[in-house]
Write an enzyme that holds these catalytic residues in place. Structure first.
Site, PDB file in Angstrom:
ATOM      1  N   ARG A  39       0.840  -1.205   0.000  1.00 41.66           N
ATOM      2  CA  ARG A  39       0.000   0.000   0.000  1.00 41.66           C
ATOM      3  C   ARG A  39       0.871   1.250   0.000  1.00 41.66           C
ATOM      4  NH1 ARG A  39      -4.480   0.419   4.576  1.00 41.66           N
ATOM      5  NH2 ARG A  39      -2.645   0.951   5.826  1.00 41.66           N
ATOM      6  N   LYS A  83      -2.476   6.670   1.444  1.00 43.89           N
ATOM      7  CA  LYS A  83      -2.234   7.208   2.787  1.00 43.89           C
ATOM      8  C   LYS A  83      -1.305   8.420   2.677  1.00 43.89           C
ATOM      9  CE  LYS A  83      -2.099   4.864   7.177  1.00 43.89           C
ATOM     10  NZ  LYS A  83      -3.287   5.478   7.754  1.00 43.89           N
ATOM     11  N   GLU A  95     -15.979   6.666   4.969  1.00 40.69           N
ATOM     12  CA  GLU A  95     -15.210   6.175   6.120  1.00 40.69           C
ATOM     13  C   GLU A  95     -15.079   7.302   7.137  1.00 40.69           C
ATOM     14  OE1 GLU A  95     -11.093   5.185   5.355  1.00 40.69           O
ATOM     15  OE2 GLU A  95     -10.983   6.531   3.656  1.00 40.69           O
TER      16      GLU A  95
HETATM   17  N1  PLP Z   1      -9.025   4.624   6.733  1.00 39.31           N
HETATM   18  C1  PLP Z   1      -8.157   5.594   7.022  1.00 39.31           C
HETATM   19  C2  PLP Z   1      -8.442   6.969   6.520  1.00 39.31           C
HETATM   20  C3  PLP Z   1      -7.021   5.315   7.784  1.00 39.31           C
HETATM   21  O1  PLP Z   1      -6.151   6.272   8.093  1.00 39.31           O
HETATM   22  C4  PLP Z   1      -6.819   4.003   8.256  1.00 39.31           C
HETATM   23  C5  PLP Z   1      -5.624   3.671   9.026  1.00 39.31           C
HETATM   24  O2  PLP Z   1      -4.654   3.206   8.553  1.00 39.31           O
HETATM   25  C6  PLP Z   1      -7.746   3.023   7.919  1.00 39.31           C
HETATM   26  C7  PLP Z   1      -8.840   3.359   7.169  1.00 39.31           C
HETATM   27  C8  PLP Z   1      -7.557   1.618   8.373  1.00 39.31           C
HETATM   28  O3  PLP Z   1      -6.568   0.977   7.612  1.00 39.31           O
HETATM   29  P1  PLP Z   1      -5.722  -0.219   8.214  1.00 39.31           P
HETATM   30  O4  PLP Z   1      -6.694  -1.238   8.650  1.00 39.31           O
HETATM   31  O5  PLP Z   1      -4.902  -0.679   7.077  1.00 39.31           O
HETATM   32  O6  PLP Z   1      -4.942   0.338   9.327  1.00 39.31           O
HETATM   33  C1  COI Z   2      -3.680   3.590  11.560  1.00 41.98           C
HETATM   34  O1  COI Z   2      -4.669   2.995  12.002  1.00 41.98           O
HETATM   35  O2  COI Z   2      -2.566   3.047  11.477  1.00 41.98           O
HETATM   36  C2  COI Z   2      -3.755   4.958  11.081  1.00 41.98           C
HETATM   37  O3  COI Z   2      -2.871   5.386  10.406  1.00 41.98           O
HETATM   38  C3  COI Z   2      -4.914   5.790  11.462  1.00 41.98           C
HETATM   39  C4  COI Z   2      -4.518   7.036  12.155  1.00 41.98           C
HETATM   40  C5  COI Z   2      -5.743   7.843  12.327  1.00 41.98           C
HETATM   41  C6  COI Z   2      -3.851   6.784  13.465  1.00 41.98           C
END
Ligand code: PLP
Ligand code: COI
Length: 341
Positions: free
Chosen positions: A82, A184, A220
């Site tokens: 990612r 991200k 989200e």
């Molecule tokens: N959506 C956003 C905007 C995020 O910043 C995060 C965090 O990483 C997620 C979703 C959840 O992603 P993940 O499960 O890969 O941490």
């Molecule tokens: C994560 O869950 O790793 C993120 O980057 C989300 C952030 C809002 C802490």
């Protein structure tokens, strides 16, 4: 190895300096080998691309101590790929995915004393990130970059642990169609700050963003994807090209189907359907699964039947299974858990 003397159980989600972080630099078209350092300060040019035009992206993943006492990380290959996607969209050089995983392992190993013990409820949060370091004044990509991974021990992202959250439907947009919502990029978070501050000022825990184009579909929150459970027990999650493809969400959809025998579907979710849902949760690395009890749309309250005191029953099963896999209590699918040796 002796653990640090911390009150692991009362950690919040905050930065704490640990002993080592990884640093690699990109210059003249290539990455150097990178190394661990104890220096937690970054010195860059006053006109660095990251400072002027926000050319930066990041990742988030966690290391845990399992019941057996191993230190493990959860699906770092997905963070590596990612981040590569984020870099390509941001005109930044990809940090090689195999080297990304190696660097994660180095940082965790070097900071083993900071990995919270099994049963503490805490974990070691890892934050890989990259930013443009050389001076740019015209709007163009930089030519020099730094990739770093810092580690910090954390507890729950939301105060109150697993107490159900109250969200508001947000009037600000998070991501434009064909924008950067699916990667991200730091800029997505910068522009969410006003929305989260005003949500907190109004007494809400988080924002529910709707799609920017029609304002009719659930997207989200600022830092997590949504999972819903329908009244007939199906797990549903929004499908959208403008949300971050959460690794936790992808894992939970698999857990729902393969471990719990539930129907699980990724599809567009009209906001009008939310009032008919049985359960709602936020999922992400930081959020794990945080239950949602109430969603307020301009004064209209939607109270989820699961209530304001506990997680709904399906959400709880998902939570227990996922955390069981992460903590080594439940056998993981092939390749999900990487043991740090
Ligand atoms: N959506 C956003 C905007 C995020 O910043 C995060 C965090 O990483 C997620 C979703 C959840 O992603 P993940 O499960 O890969 O941490
Ligand atoms: C994560 O869950 O790793 C993120 O980057 C989300 C952030 C809002 C802490």
């Amino acid at each position: 190895m002796e653990k640090k003397d911390l009150d692991w159980g009362s950690l919040g989600f905050a930065y704490q300096k640990t002993d080592y972080r990884f640093v690699a630099n990109f210059k003249d078209g290539k990455w150097d080998d990178g190394e661990l350092t104890t220096d937690n300060n970054v010195v860059i040019n006053e006109c660095a691309g990251v400072l002027q035009y926000a050319q930066t992206c990041f990742e988030g993943l966690k290391a845990y101590t399992t019941e057996k006492g191993d230190i493990v990380v959860f699906r770092p290959d997905l963070n590596a790929s990612r981040m590569a996607d984020s870099c390509r969209r941001m005109e930044m050089p990809v940090y090689p995915e195999d080297k990304f995983i190696e660097a994660v392992e180095k940082v965790v190993k070097a900071n083993a004393a900071w990995v919270p013990p099994f049963g503490s409820g805490a974990s070691l949060y890892l934050r890989p990130y990259m930013f443009a370091t050389n001076a740019v004044i015209g709007v163009k990509p930089a030519t020099e970059y730094q990739f770093r991974i810092l580690a910090t021990p954390v507890g729950p992202y939301f105060k109150g642990g697993v107490k159900p959250l109250t969200l508001r439907v947000c009037d600000f947009d998070r991501a434009a169609p064909c924008g950067t919502g699916h990667i991200k990029a730091g800029l997505n978070y910068a522009m969410s700050l006003h929305a989260i501050v005003t949500a907190h000022d109004e007494g809400y825990d988080e924002n529910m963003y709707l799609d920017a184009k029609t304002r009719t579909k659930v997207e989200e929150t600022g830092g997590a994807n949504f999972l819903f459970v329908t009244k007939d027990g199906k797990v549903v999650t929004p499908k959208s090209s403008t949300i971050l493809p959460s690794i936790t969400r992808r894992s939970l959809m698999y857990v729902a189907k393969e471990y719990l025998g539930l129907e699980a579907e990724e599809r567009e979710i009209p906001f009008t359907e939310v009032k008919d849902m049985a359960e709602c949760g936020l999922c992400g690395t930081a959020a794990v699964i945080s239950p949602v009890g109430k969603i307020v749309d301009h004064g209209n309250e939607i109270c989820l039947p699961s209530g304001m005191t506990e997680m709904g029953p399906v959400t709880k099963k998902l939570y227990d299974t996922l955390t069981g896999i992460q903590m080594g209590r439940i056998e993981a699918p092939e390749g999900w858990i990487r043991v740090i040796k």
